[in-house]
Write a protein that holds these residues in place. Structure first.
Motif, short mmCIF file in Angstrom:
data_model
loop_
_atom_site.label_atom_id
_atom_site.label_comp_id
_atom_site.label_asym_id
_atom_site.label_seq_id
_atom_site.Cartn_x
_atom_site.Cartn_y
_atom_site.Cartn_z
N LEU A 171 -47.62 -35.13 -3.81
CA LEU A 171 -47.64 -36.30 -2.94
C LEU A 171 -48.61 -37.32 -3.51
N MET A 172 -48.19 -38.60 -3.51
CA MET A 172 -49.07 -39.69 -3.91
C MET A 172 -49.08 -40.73 -2.80
N ALA A 194 -46.03 -44.77 -1.64
CA ALA A 194 -46.02 -43.32 -1.46
C ALA A 194 -44.97 -42.73 -2.39
N GLN A 195 -45.24 -41.50 -2.82
CA GLN A 195 -44.29 -40.77 -3.66
C GLN A 195 -44.31 -39.30 -3.28
N LEU A 196 -43.14 -38.77 -2.99
CA LEU A 196 -42.99 -37.35 -2.70
C LEU A 196 -42.21 -36.72 -3.84
N GLY A 197 -42.80 -35.72 -4.48
CA GLY A 197 -42.15 -35.08 -5.62
C GLY A 197 -41.84 -33.63 -5.35
N GLN A 201 -38.26 -34.17 -9.23
CA GLN A 201 -37.45 -35.15 -8.51
C GLN A 201 -38.41 -35.93 -7.61
N TYR A 202 -38.30 -37.28 -7.62
CA TYR A 202 -39.28 -38.10 -6.94
C TYR A 202 -38.61 -39.11 -6.02
N LEU A 203 -39.08 -39.16 -4.77
CA LEU A 203 -38.66 -40.17 -3.81
C LEU A 203 -39.83 -41.11 -3.60
N ASN A 204 -39.62 -42.39 -3.93
CA ASN A 204 -40.70 -43.37 -3.95
C ASN A 204 -40.51 -44.41 -2.86
N PHE A 205 -41.62 -44.84 -2.28
CA PHE A 205 -41.59 -45.86 -1.23
C PHE A 205 -42.61 -46.95 -1.56
N TYR A 206 -42.24 -48.18 -1.22
CA TYR A 206 -43.15 -49.32 -1.41
C TYR A 206 -42.99 -50.27 -0.22
N TYR A 207 -44.11 -50.73 0.33
CA TYR A 207 -44.10 -51.70 1.44
C TYR A 207 -45.11 -52.78 1.15
N SER A 209 -46.40 -56.42 2.95
CA SER A 209 -46.31 -57.44 4.00
C SER A 209 -46.56 -58.84 3.48
N GLY A 210 -47.03 -58.95 2.23
CA GLY A 210 -47.33 -60.26 1.68
C GLY A 210 -46.48 -60.65 0.51
N ASN A 211 -45.36 -59.94 0.28
CA ASN A 211 -44.50 -60.18 -0.88
C ASN A 211 -43.76 -61.51 -0.72
N ASN A 212 -44.23 -62.53 -1.45
CA ASN A 212 -43.63 -63.86 -1.40
C ASN A 212 -43.58 -64.42 0.02
N GLY A 213 -44.55 -64.04 0.85
CA GLY A 213 -44.62 -64.59 2.20
C GLY A 213 -43.79 -63.87 3.22
N GLY A 214 -43.06 -62.82 2.86
CA GLY A 214 -42.22 -62.12 3.83
C GLY A 214 -42.30 -60.63 3.65
N LEU A 215 -41.59 -59.91 4.50
CA LEU A 215 -41.57 -58.46 4.43
C LEU A 215 -40.86 -58.01 3.17
N GLY A 216 -41.48 -57.10 2.43
CA GLY A 216 -40.85 -56.56 1.24
C GLY A 216 -40.97 -55.06 1.22
N PHE A 217 -39.90 -54.38 0.86
CA PHE A 217 -39.98 -52.93 0.71
C PHE A 217 -38.98 -52.47 -0.33
N GLU A 218 -39.23 -51.28 -0.89
CA GLU A 218 -38.31 -50.69 -1.85
C GLU A 218 -38.32 -49.17 -1.67
N VAL A 219 -37.13 -48.60 -1.71
CA VAL A 219 -36.95 -47.15 -1.71
C VAL A 219 -36.30 -46.79 -3.04
N ASP A 220 -36.85 -45.80 -3.71
CA ASP A 220 -36.42 -45.52 -5.08
C ASP A 220 -36.38 -44.01 -5.30
N TYR A 221 -35.31 -43.55 -5.92
CA TYR A 221 -35.23 -42.13 -6.30
C TYR A 221 -35.16 -42.04 -7.82
#
Length: 344
Positions: A171-172, A194-197, A201-207, A209-221
């Protein structure tokens, strides 16, 4: 496989180490490693002099061109240590945005503390945990990069904690400056990762609140499987949204080792933009990249590569100035690239 850990392990196996000679009982070590790469590229479906581009990061020149040179210095004393990764050349400049942290020289610079056998704290600038590919070409099978890698952040500035939960689980957790803010943050906003391995095999999360002035998130495997002793299948899939617009896609990386020195690999990628505006025909790309990898005396890697990208939904929006050999607008681009990478 993951960005920071896989790159460090790869170069550490090829590194030149100097042990502290004054106190042989102490656990101090210094490691110096790095790589140098160059390439030749010519377009097959377009003239070389029209400034065509695949729309991905790096390796965007025709003729003979320099990739980058980098030097990684690592010092460890007991449970604490530091890493300084310096880059130069077009690839290094693009990865650090040229003016980012000391004129684009610093790729990574961080300190770490192995709090226990299962917990490590890291603070500073480190390459991203998102995605399958990395900045240094020696750690990628394909020389050119994918759209998923090119669209994500290259590095982060912040604090992360890595936990080895068991032999298989990891876990990261991280708190960082906003997306692509790798020096100082002046907005008062931060991002969270966050990253769960599990068994590589890795499931990655990114959040953010300040990404270009709006909500930004990414889910990545990101992961892969050894189908056999000679055949490996890598996988990457991601969905990104930044206040109603973003990208999504998936890539497969089948790789087959024909001998100890030569392997053949294919990257098949589907990548698309998305948004809330129904009046826009958001473009997507189907990319196919076939790469050979030949290793000479463990240090020099020769990579011949054929790449064909086809715009599937809309004209423009991802490619640059793309025409065919008759000078007419085109929705696809193909190229041959020959790269040479030396690691030490």
């Amino acid at each position: 496989m993951k960005k920071l850990l896989s790159l460090t392990l790869l170069f550490s196996t090829l590194a030149l180490s100097a042990q502290d000679t004054e106190d042989t009982s102490s656990d101090k070590s210094f490691t110096l490693s790095g790589s140098v790469d160059a390439y030749f590229q010519t377009y097959i479906s377009a003239p070389d002099n029209v400034g065509a581009s695949f729309g991905t990061a790096f390796a965007d020149k025709t003729g003979f061109a320099l990739g980058m040179g980098n030097i990684i210095a690592s010092y460890e004393s007991g449970k604490v240590g530091a890493v300084l990764d310096l880059v130069t050349g077009p690839r290094g400049g693009a990865a650090t945005f040229n003016s980012d942290i000391i004129d684009g020289i610093v790729n990574q610079a961080y300190v770490y503390w192995n709090v226990s056998e299962s917990t490590t704290l890291t603070m500073g600038r480190f390459n991203t945990y998102l995605g399958y590919e990395v900045i240094a070409p020696a750690a990628n099978f394909n020389y050119s990069t994918s759209y998923l890698f090119s669209s994500g952040p290259f590095s982060h500035m912040g604090l992360k904690a890595d936990f080895a939960l068991s032999d298989d689980f990891s876990l990261m957790l991280a708190v960082m400056n906003p997306w692509d803010t790798n020096d100082t943050s002046t907005t008062g906003e931060y991002s969270f990762g966050a990253q769960l391995g599990y068994s590589d095999q890795y499931l990655n999360f990114y959040y953010d609140s300040g990404n270009n002035g709006g909500l930004g998130f990414e889910v990545d495997y990101t992961g892969g499987f050894d189908v056999s002793d000679d055949f490996f299948l890598g996988i990457n899939a991601a969905y990104n949204d930044n206040d109603g617009s973003g990208f999504y896609g998936a890539a497969l990386y089948p790789q087959y080792a024909t001998s100890d020195d030569f392997s053949l690999g294919l990257r098949g990628e589907y990548y698309a933009l998305h948004g809330d505006d129904d009046a826009i025909d958001y473009p997507s790309v189907l990319g196919l990249t076939l790469t050979g990898s030949y290793t000479v005396e463990s240090y020099l890697i020769i990579k011949p590569e054929f790449r064909l990208d086809s715009l599937t939904d809309a004209d423009g929006g991802i490619f640059g100035n793309v025409v065919d050999n008759d000078g007419l607008p085109a929705s696809s681009l193909s190229a041959f690239t020959l790269a040479a990478i030396y690691t030490f």
